[in-house]
Scaffold this active site. Structure first.
Site, mmCIF file in Angstrom:
data_model
loop_
_atom_site.group_PDB
_atom_site.id
_atom_site.type_symbol
_atom_site.label_atom_id
_atom_site.label_comp_id
_atom_site.label_asym_id
_atom_site.label_seq_id
_atom_site.Cartn_x
_atom_site.Cartn_y
_atom_site.Cartn_z
ATOM 1 N NE ARG A 186 -7.185 -9.238 -1.262
ATOM 2 C CZ ARG A 186 -6.768 -8.363 -2.171
ATOM 3 N NH1 ARG A 186 -5.993 -7.334 -1.794
ATOM 4 N NH2 ARG A 186 -7.103 -8.496 -3.434
ATOM 5 C CE LYS B 170 -4.044 -1.961 -0.140
ATOM 6 N NZ LYS B 170 -5.026 -2.012 0.932
#
Length: 293
Positions: free
Chosen positions: A272, A233
């Site tokens: 994840r 991210k």
């Protein structure tokens, strides 16, 4: 301490909490933020999924539409239902043929895609909208009796840059996830089929992701299994910046493992990730720390 759950996926259950489960990401898309186009070909995507299973993934999450920042989704979706089905179904079918016992998740907010994926062998629907964008999704999940991940998202990807900052991101995520869970239950989704994801990066900027990570343990009070996805991210890339330039998506691994470790210690049941082998090793060590308490 991390709560233990029996997550019902229909034909079987997954025990969550005794050890951290790893969900490997397979993006069958041309435009995902970190690997767009690499696995758009179904054979390459299938090979990648099988490789992630070999590396220790407990779940494979197959997605056919990008929800990167700025992407058009829902009503004005860039990918229609039929195209998304054409992307994900061959991969799900091929993986289940070669690994019949593999746990497959489909990353979609469209009920038609969820139903088709379940018919091909998917046992989890991972919905970034928290079952809100398709009016038929909750009823569909109730009917096909699969597991469901309700993720929190503020606004839609094309709106993220203009969203006003919340006064308290953790309280907002808790309140809205609680509301969305209750709506799903009213629509017929059984509680034991639900897991929650606070949605790192989804409508949260740099200043909001770290408080959400630091107070992740507060989400345990919701009473559901917790999934977290910080893999590659942008908030990690900003922290790892050098000479004023954010670290690239592929240069965020070690920072990501730091976030994984913190998340496990604060109660995450499933992580994840794009980088399965590294995540598996980090989880094994962190789980050992939890067991030693």
């Amino acid at each position: 301490m991390r709560a233990v759950f029996q997550w019902s996926l229909g034909a079987r259950t997954l025990e969550l909490g005794k050890r951290t489960l790893i969900m490997g990401i397979v993006n069958v898309t041309p435009d995902s933020f970190s690997d767009g186009g690499v696995y758009l070909d179904s054979e390459k995507a299938t090979a990648h999924a099988l490789q992630l299973l070999e590396e220790g993934a407990d779940i494979i999450d197959v997605g056919g539409e990008s929800t990167r920042p700025g992407a058009r989704v829902a009503v004005s979706a860039a990918v229609n239902e039929d195209e998304e089905i054409q992307r994900v179904l061959p991969v799900i079918t091929a993986v289940k043929k070669q690994r019949p016992h593999a746990v497959i998740s489909v990353d979609t907010y469209k009920a038609k895609v969820a139903r088709a994926a379940a018919g091909a062998g998917a046992e989890i629907v991972n919905d970034v909208s928290g079952l809100r964008w398709d009016a038929q999704m909750a009823a569909t999940i109730a009917e096909i009796k699969c597991g469901a991940v309700l993720m929190h998202m503020r606004g839609r990807p094309e709106e993220w840059r203009t969203l006003p900052p919340p006064s308290d991101i953790v309280l907002l995520v808790k309140r809205e996830l609680r509301e969305w869970v209750e709506a799903a239950v009213v629509a017929g989704v059984r509680r034991e089929r639900i897991a929650l994801d606070p949605g790192f990066g989804f409508g949260k900027n740099f200043e909001q992701n770290y408080p959400l990570l630091a107070r992740f343990q507060d989400l345990q009070s919701l009473g559901f299994p917790l999934l977290a996805g910080t893999s590659r991210k942008s908030f990690l890339g900003r922290t790892l910046a050098k000479d004023g330039k954010d670290a690239s998506a592929t240069d965020r691994l070690y920072g990501n493992l730091a976030s994984h470790t913190a998340l496990i210690l604060k109660g995450a049941h499933i992580l994840r990730t794009h980088d399965v082998k590294a995540a598996v090793d980090a989880a094994r060590v962190t789980d050992a720390i939890l067991e030693a308490r």
